[in-house]
Design a protein around this motif. Structure first.
Motif, mmCIF file in Angstrom:
data_model
loop_
_atom_site.group_PDB
_atom_site.id
_atom_site.type_symbol
_atom_site.label_atom_id
_atom_site.label_comp_id
_atom_site.label_asym_id
_atom_site.label_seq_id
_atom_site.Cartn_x
_atom_site.Cartn_y
_atom_site.Cartn_z
ATOM 1 N N ALA A 1 0.833 -1.208 0.000
ATOM 2 C CA ALA A 1 0.000 0.000 0.000
ATOM 3 C C ALA A 1 0.866 1.255 0.000
ATOM 4 C CB ALA A 1 -0.949 -0.005 1.202
ATOM 5 N N ILE A 2 1.936 1.239 0.766
ATOM 6 C CA ILE A 2 2.836 2.401 0.809
ATOM 7 C C ILE A 2 3.435 2.656 -0.569
ATOM 8 C CG2 ILE A 2 5.078 3.199 1.684
ATOM 9 C CD1 ILE A 2 4.279 1.849 4.378
ATOM 10 N N THR A 3 3.843 1.600 -1.239
ATOM 11 C CA THR A 3 4.408 1.732 -2.586
ATOM 12 C C THR A 3 3.394 2.374 -3.527
ATOM 13 O OG1 THR A 3 5.812 -0.191 -2.214
ATOM 14 C CG2 THR A 3 5.437 0.446 -4.505
ATOM 15 N N VAL A 4 2.159 1.890 -3.467
ATOM 16 C CA VAL A 4 1.094 2.458 -4.311
ATOM 17 C C VAL A 4 0.836 3.918 -3.941
ATOM 18 C CG1 VAL A 4 -1.388 2.321 -4.832
ATOM 19 C CG2 VAL A 4 0.013 0.241 -4.789
ATOM 20 N N LEU A 5 0.797 4.214 -2.644
ATOM 21 C CA LEU A 5 0.525 5.579 -2.199
ATOM 22 C C LEU A 5 1.613 6.554 -2.648
ATOM 23 C CD1 LEU A 5 -0.804 4.795 1.362
ATOM 24 C CD2 LEU A 5 -2.054 6.039 -0.414
ATOM 25 N N VAL A 6 2.858 6.164 -2.503
ATOM 26 C CA VAL A 6 3.944 7.058 -2.904
ATOM 27 C C VAL A 6 3.915 7.284 -4.422
ATOM 28 C CG1 VAL A 6 6.458 7.291 -3.074
ATOM 29 C CG2 VAL A 6 5.416 6.562 -0.916
ATOM 30 N N GLY A 7 3.798 6.205 -5.169
ATOM 31 C CA GLY A 7 3.772 6.336 -6.628
ATOM 32 C C GLY A 7 2.598 7.146 -7.122
ATOM 33 N N SER A 8 1.421 6.812 -6.661
ATOM 34 C CA SER A 8 0.231 7.539 -7.118
ATOM 35 C C SER A 8 0.222 8.964 -6.580
ATOM 36 C CB SER A 8 -1.049 6.796 -6.720
ATOM 37 O OG SER A 8 -1.148 6.658 -5.308
ATOM 38 N N GLY A 9 0.729 9.153 -5.368
ATOM 39 C CA GLY A 9 0.783 10.496 -4.783
ATOM 40 C C GLY A 9 1.675 11.432 -5.572
ATOM 41 N N LEU A 10 2.801 10.913 -6.041
ATOM 42 C CA LEU A 10 3.695 11.740 -6.865
ATOM 43 C C LEU A 10 2.999 12.176 -8.154
ATOM 44 C CD1 LEU A 10 7.047 9.779 -6.437
ATOM 45 C CD2 LEU A 10 6.492 12.044 -5.507
ATOM 46 N N VAL A 11 2.305 11.238 -8.787
ATOM 47 C CA VAL A 11 1.601 11.570 -10.032
ATOM 48 C C VAL A 11 0.469 12.556 -9.764
ATOM 49 C CG1 VAL A 11 0.205 10.631 -11.922
ATOM 50 C CG2 VAL A 11 2.215 9.371 -11.120
ATOM 51 N N LEU A 12 -0.281 12.332 -8.705
ATOM 52 C CA LEU A 12 -1.399 13.227 -8.389
ATOM 53 C C LEU A 12 -0.913 14.633 -8.045
ATOM 54 C CD1 LEU A 12 -3.595 10.750 -6.326
ATOM 55 C CD2 LEU A 12 -4.111 11.688 -8.592
ATOM 56 N N ALA A 13 0.177 14.731 -7.287
ATOM 57 C CA ALA A 13 0.713 16.051 -6.943
ATOM 58 C C ALA A 13 1.201 16.778 -8.196
ATOM 59 C CB ALA A 13 1.844 15.903 -5.931
ATOM 60 N N THR A 14 1.874 16.042 -9.073
ATOM 61 C CA THR A 14 2.359 16.634 -10.321
ATOM 62 C C THR A 14 1.173 17.105 -11.165
ATOM 63 O OG1 THR A 14 4.308 15.221 -10.286
ATOM 64 C CG2 THR A 14 3.727 16.198 -12.394
ATOM 65 N N ASN A 15 0.114 16.315 -11.185
ATOM 66 C CA ASN A 15 -1.083 16.681 -11.941
ATOM 67 C C ASN A 15 -1.735 17.953 -11.395
ATOM 68 O OD1 ASN A 15 -3.062 16.052 -14.022
ATOM 69 N ND2 ASN A 15 -4.458 15.661 -12.321
ATOM 70 N N ARG A 16 -1.576 18.191 -10.096
ATOM 71 C CA ARG A 16 -2.123 19.409 -9.478
ATOM 72 C C ARG A 16 -1.163 20.588 -9.603
ATOM 73 N NH1 ARG A 16 -5.980 18.938 -4.471
ATOM 74 N NH2 ARG A 16 -5.553 21.144 -4.674
ATOM 75 N N ALA A 17 -0.071 20.383 -10.339
ATOM 76 C CA ALA A 17 0.951 21.422 -10.567
ATOM 77 C C ALA A 17 1.666 21.822 -9.281
ATOM 78 C CB ALA A 17 0.345 22.636 -11.268
ATOM 79 N N ILE A 18 1.820 20.876 -8.361
ATOM 80 C CA ILE A 18 2.609 21.135 -7.157
ATOM 81 C C ILE A 18 4.067 20.864 -7.514
ATOM 82 C CG2 ILE A 18 3.087 20.370 -4.794
ATOM 83 C CD1 ILE A 18 0.089 19.672 -4.567
ATOM 84 N N PRO A 19 4.927 21.858 -7.377
ATOM 85 C CA PRO A 19 6.336 21.683 -7.756
ATOM 86 C C PRO A 19 7.074 20.833 -6.713
ATOM 87 C CG PRO A 19 5.994 23.873 -6.853
ATOM 88 C CD PRO A 19 4.643 23.201 -6.894
#
Length: 157
Positions: free
Chosen positions: A57-75
């Motif tokens: 779950a942690i692996t999924v959270l980190v990976g998906s979290g990075l993509v989601l943050a990038t999608n929200r234009a968080i630098p």
């Protein structure tokens, strides 16, 4: 993106729900009547299996979290530009990951070694370690719940 958000949330639910189950359901039931040591094998089996699920779950959270943050234009490479809620969420996630590593790598194995020996052979420190070791997963559960709140706040901003 909806699918990725769903996967992210599912991984969070699995991790936090599992922590809640272990801390609020399984451990209290196994401790009833002071017979936790008699149920130690069951708890160990469940906890070790859950550990595999947690790190997945942690692996999924980190990976998906990075993509989601990038999608929200968080630098991601410029923390000074992060929204405050995101910064607090990342700090809380980091603390939770640290506690999870401490639990899985240090405290849990130490408690298992102590419980494998008769009580009469345990030092005062080992008795305290066993007695208070349950505080770590409970603190982790509270942090997990705080992260969920921060995620809701971030989604609403």
């Amino acid at each position: 993106m909806v699918g990725l958000v769903w996967i992210h949330l599912l991984a969070a639910v699995v991790w936090i729900g599992g922590m809640a189950f272990l801390s609020l359901v399984l451990v209290p039931v196994l401790r009833q009547g002071g017979r936790f040591v008699q149920h130690a094998a069951l708890f160990k089996t469940v906890a070790l299996r859950f550990r595999v699920v947690v790190w997945g779950a942690i692996t999924v959270l980190v990976g998906s979290g990075l993509v989601l943050a990038t999608n929200r234009a968080i630098p991601l490479t410029e923390p000074g530009l992060w929204p405050s809620v995101f910064a607090v969420k990342i700090a809380t996630v980091s603390l939770l990951l640290s506690l999870t590593l401490l639990h899985d790598g240090v405290v849990g194995p130490a408690v298992r070694r102590v419980l494998a020996r008769p009580e009469s052979e345990r030092s005062a420190f080992e008795i305290l370690l066993v007695r208070y070791s349950s505080l770590l997963p409970r603190a982790s559960l509270l942090l997990g719940l705080m992260i969920l709140l921060l995620a809701v706040m971030l989604a609403r901003s």
